[in-house]
Design a protein around this motif. Structure first.
Motif, PDB file in Angstrom:
ATOM      1  N   HIS A  83     161.777 121.080  -9.306  1.00  0.00           N
ATOM      2  CA  HIS A  83     160.827 120.687 -10.343  1.00  0.00           C
ATOM      3  C   HIS A  83     160.310 121.919 -11.098  1.00  0.00           C
ATOM      4  O   HIS A  83     159.991 122.946 -10.504  1.00  0.00           O
ATOM      5  N   GLY A  84     160.262 121.805 -12.397  1.00  0.00           N
ATOM      6  CA  GLY A  84     159.720 122.884 -13.223  1.00  0.00           C
ATOM      7  C   GLY A  84     160.753 123.911 -13.651  1.00  0.00           C
ATOM      8  O   GLY A  84     160.453 124.767 -14.499  1.00  0.00           O
ATOM      9  N   ALA A  85     161.956 123.874 -13.076  1.00  0.00           N
ATOM     10  CA  ALA A  85     163.008 124.800 -13.514  1.00  0.00           C
ATOM     11  C   ALA A  85     163.474 124.425 -14.913  1.00  0.00           C
ATOM     12  O   ALA A  85     163.515 123.240 -15.268  1.00  0.00           O
ATOM     13  N   ARG A  86     163.819 125.428 -15.710  1.00  0.00           N
ATOM     14  CA  ARG A  86     164.255 125.166 -17.092  1.00  0.00           C
ATOM     15  C   ARG A  86     165.708 125.612 -17.258  1.00  0.00           C
ATOM     16  O   ARG A  86     166.027 126.776 -17.024  1.00  0.00           O
ATOM     17  N   ILE A  87     166.554 124.659 -17.646  1.00  0.00           N
ATOM     18  CA  ILE A  87     167.978 124.929 -17.866  1.00  0.00           C
ATOM     19  C   ILE A  87     168.234 124.895 -19.361  1.00  0.00           C
ATOM     20  O   ILE A  87     168.016 123.864 -20.014  1.00  0.00           O
ATOM     21  N   ALA A  88     168.665 126.013 -19.923  1.00  0.00           N
ATOM     22  CA  ALA A  88     168.909 126.111 -21.371  1.00  0.00           C
ATOM     23  C   ALA A  88     170.398 126.302 -21.618  1.00  0.00           C
ATOM     24  O   ALA A  88     170.963 127.351 -21.280  1.00  0.00           O
ATOM     25  N   ILE A 142     168.486 125.997  -7.468  1.00  0.00           N
ATOM     26  CA  ILE A 142     167.637 126.666  -8.454  1.00  0.00           C
ATOM     27  C   ILE A 142     166.186 126.324  -8.134  1.00  0.00           C
ATOM     28  O   ILE A 142     165.803 125.150  -8.065  1.00  0.00           O
ATOM     29  N   GLY A 143     165.377 127.372  -7.921  1.00  0.00           N
ATOM     30  CA  GLY A 143     163.995 127.196  -7.482  1.00  0.00           C
ATOM     31  C   GLY A 143     163.058 126.747  -8.589  1.00  0.00           C
ATOM     32  O   GLY A 143     163.394 126.769  -9.787  1.00  0.00           O
ATOM     33  N   ALA A 144     161.864 126.368  -8.180  1.00  0.00           N
ATOM     34  CA  ALA A 144     160.846 125.888  -9.112  1.00  0.00           C
ATOM     35  C   ALA A 144     160.513 126.953 -10.161  1.00  0.00           C
ATOM     36  O   ALA A 144     160.405 128.144  -9.850  1.00  0.00           O
ATOM     37  N   PHE A 145     160.419 126.508 -11.412  1.00  0.00           N
ATOM     38  CA  PHE A 145     159.997 127.341 -12.555  1.00  0.00           C
ATOM     39  C   PHE A 145     160.966 128.497 -12.857  1.00  0.00           C
ATOM     40  O   PHE A 145     160.608 129.421 -13.586  1.00  0.00           O
ATOM     41  N   ALA A 146     162.150 128.425 -12.287  1.00  0.00           N
ATOM     42  CA  ALA A 146     163.186 129.396 -12.673  1.00  0.00           C
ATOM     43  C   ALA A 146     163.697 129.058 -14.075  1.00  0.00           C
ATOM     44  O   ALA A 146     163.610 127.910 -14.526  1.00  0.00           O
ATOM     45  N   VAL A 147     164.247 130.056 -14.756  1.00  0.00           N
ATOM     46  CA  VAL A 147     164.865 129.865 -16.072  1.00  0.00           C
ATOM     47  C   VAL A 147     166.331 130.268 -15.965  1.00  0.00           C
ATOM     48  O   VAL A 147     166.641 131.397 -15.570  1.00  0.00           O
ATOM     49  N   VAL A 148     167.219 129.345 -16.293  1.00  0.00           N
ATOM     50  CA  VAL A 148     168.658 129.614 -16.242  1.00  0.00           C
ATOM     51  C   VAL A 148     169.266 129.292 -17.603  1.00  0.00           C
ATOM     52  O   VAL A 148     169.135 128.184 -18.109  1.00  0.00           O
TER      53      VAL A 148
END
Length: 347
Positions: free
Chosen positions: A258-263, A274-280
């Motif tokens: 939850h909170g991870a951002r995949i762009a 992929i951990g919380a609030f990570a940006v990938v």
């Protein structure tokens, strides 16, 4: 039809990626480049491949074995010392008694092999050389051809005023077996600088196949990153996923907190966490069994298998090789990370 891959190079300019890995085994979107190219050949009816190896040849043989897992026959011929491009082809002479293909094993391209074979037969040439356009050909050997597609001249590293052509050898060939008789044995020989000009001088027909819109020599770490950005950006299609239609290719076994951002565009492989609030992303590849910690950023980077990116780390425009750990809260920009060291990428 059979094909020969020239897979013996040392990959010197690609170090440290090739310190312990043959250049054709460098992964492209998680699979060795050589495997990607063999899979493409199968689509065009090639059912037997010969691999000419030298540097760390055991790693190539251990991975591919007899080719059964790829549904293609694979044979090997190894050089104790490098024989040059033509010497390696001569060394494999016993495998070929009909029209055959030859590939430099470090090339990514969109050449339509079936169309190139048709062109070769239509021209009745002894050899057909795929060519590609470059902005500044002065660092290469330039090929000039007439209006019928037959090669007229080879010029090695010409100055701008010395040639009107910007076409260079793309490292993909179709040969008739008679060509093998023209290559001397027992010494290192260059197909580009020695054999092709000699064949032209003798009056043999050599054709130039000029229908390649994408071509990249995976010669440097910068080009390795570029290859992935081109694939993710939809410039070159690799595998079954179409990044033009869907910029996110995410395995159904990946776990995204939850909170991870995949762009997008991104590729996320099997069992990636992929951990919380990570940006990938964007322009990021995460290969199988890798993890990105809470609050970490991975942008414009290629991460191989079994990598752990620590919480709070920033990884920008970098390559992380298999089994590495990126320390918590560390910052890596324009770097290649091996299991022991971080090396800068020239930009």
């Amino acid at each position: 039809m059979k094909a020969l891959f020239l897979a013996g190079g040392f990959g010197t300019r690609l170090k440290p990626i090739t310190n312990d890995l043959p250049k054709p085994m460098v992964p492209i979107m998680g699979k060795p480049l050589l495997e990607r190219n063999i899979e493409n050949l199968k689509k065009h009816g090639v059912d037997e491949v010969v691999l000419s190896t030298c540097y760390k040849s055991h790693k190539i043989e251990k991975y591919f074995e007899d080719g059964r897992k790829l549904g293609i026959g694979i044979s090997y011929i190894s050089e104790d010392v490098p024989l040059g491009t033509a010497g390696a082809i001569k060394n494999a002479q016993s495998f070929f008694d009909d029209t055959f293909l030859v590939f430099n094993a470090d090339i990514l391209s969109d050449i339509d092999i079936s169309e190139m074979i048709r062109f070769h037969k239509e021209k009745g040439a002894l050899a057909t050389i795929a060519v590609t356009q470059v902005e500044n050909p002065s660092a290469y050997g330039v090929i000039e051809h007439d209006e019928n597609g037959f090669i007229t001249t080879f010029k090695e590293k010409p100055q701008p005023h010395e040639s009107s052509s910007n076409l260079i050898n793309a490292g993909v060939y179709i040969f008739e077996p008679e060509l093998l008789e023209e290559i001397p044995s027992g010494r290192a020989v260059s197909i580009e600088r020695e054999i092709f000009p000699m064949l032209l001088q003798k009056g043999f027909k050599l054709a130039a196949y000029n229908r390649c819109s994408y071509w990249l020599d995976l010669g440097t770490p910068g080009k390795y990153l570029k290859a992935h950005k081109d694939i993710l950006g939809g410039t070159l299609k690799i595998g079954s996923h179409d990044f033009n239609k869907n910029p996110q290719c995410i395995s159904n076994t990946a776990k995204i907190s939850h909170g991870a951002r995949i762009a997008g565009p991104v590729y996320i492989g099997d069992n990636v966490e992929i951990g919380a609030f990570a940006v990938v992303g964007p322009y990021t590849v995460l290969c199988h069994n890798s993890s990105v910690g809470m609050g970490a950023k991975v942008i414009g980077s290629v991460v191989w298998d079994n990598v752990n990116v620590g919480s709070g780390a920033s990884l920008i425009n970098s390559v992380v090789m298999s089994n590495c750990r990126v320390d918590r809260n560390s910052e890596k920009y324009n770097a290649i990370l091996t299991d022991k060291f971080s090396h800068p990428i020239a930009v």
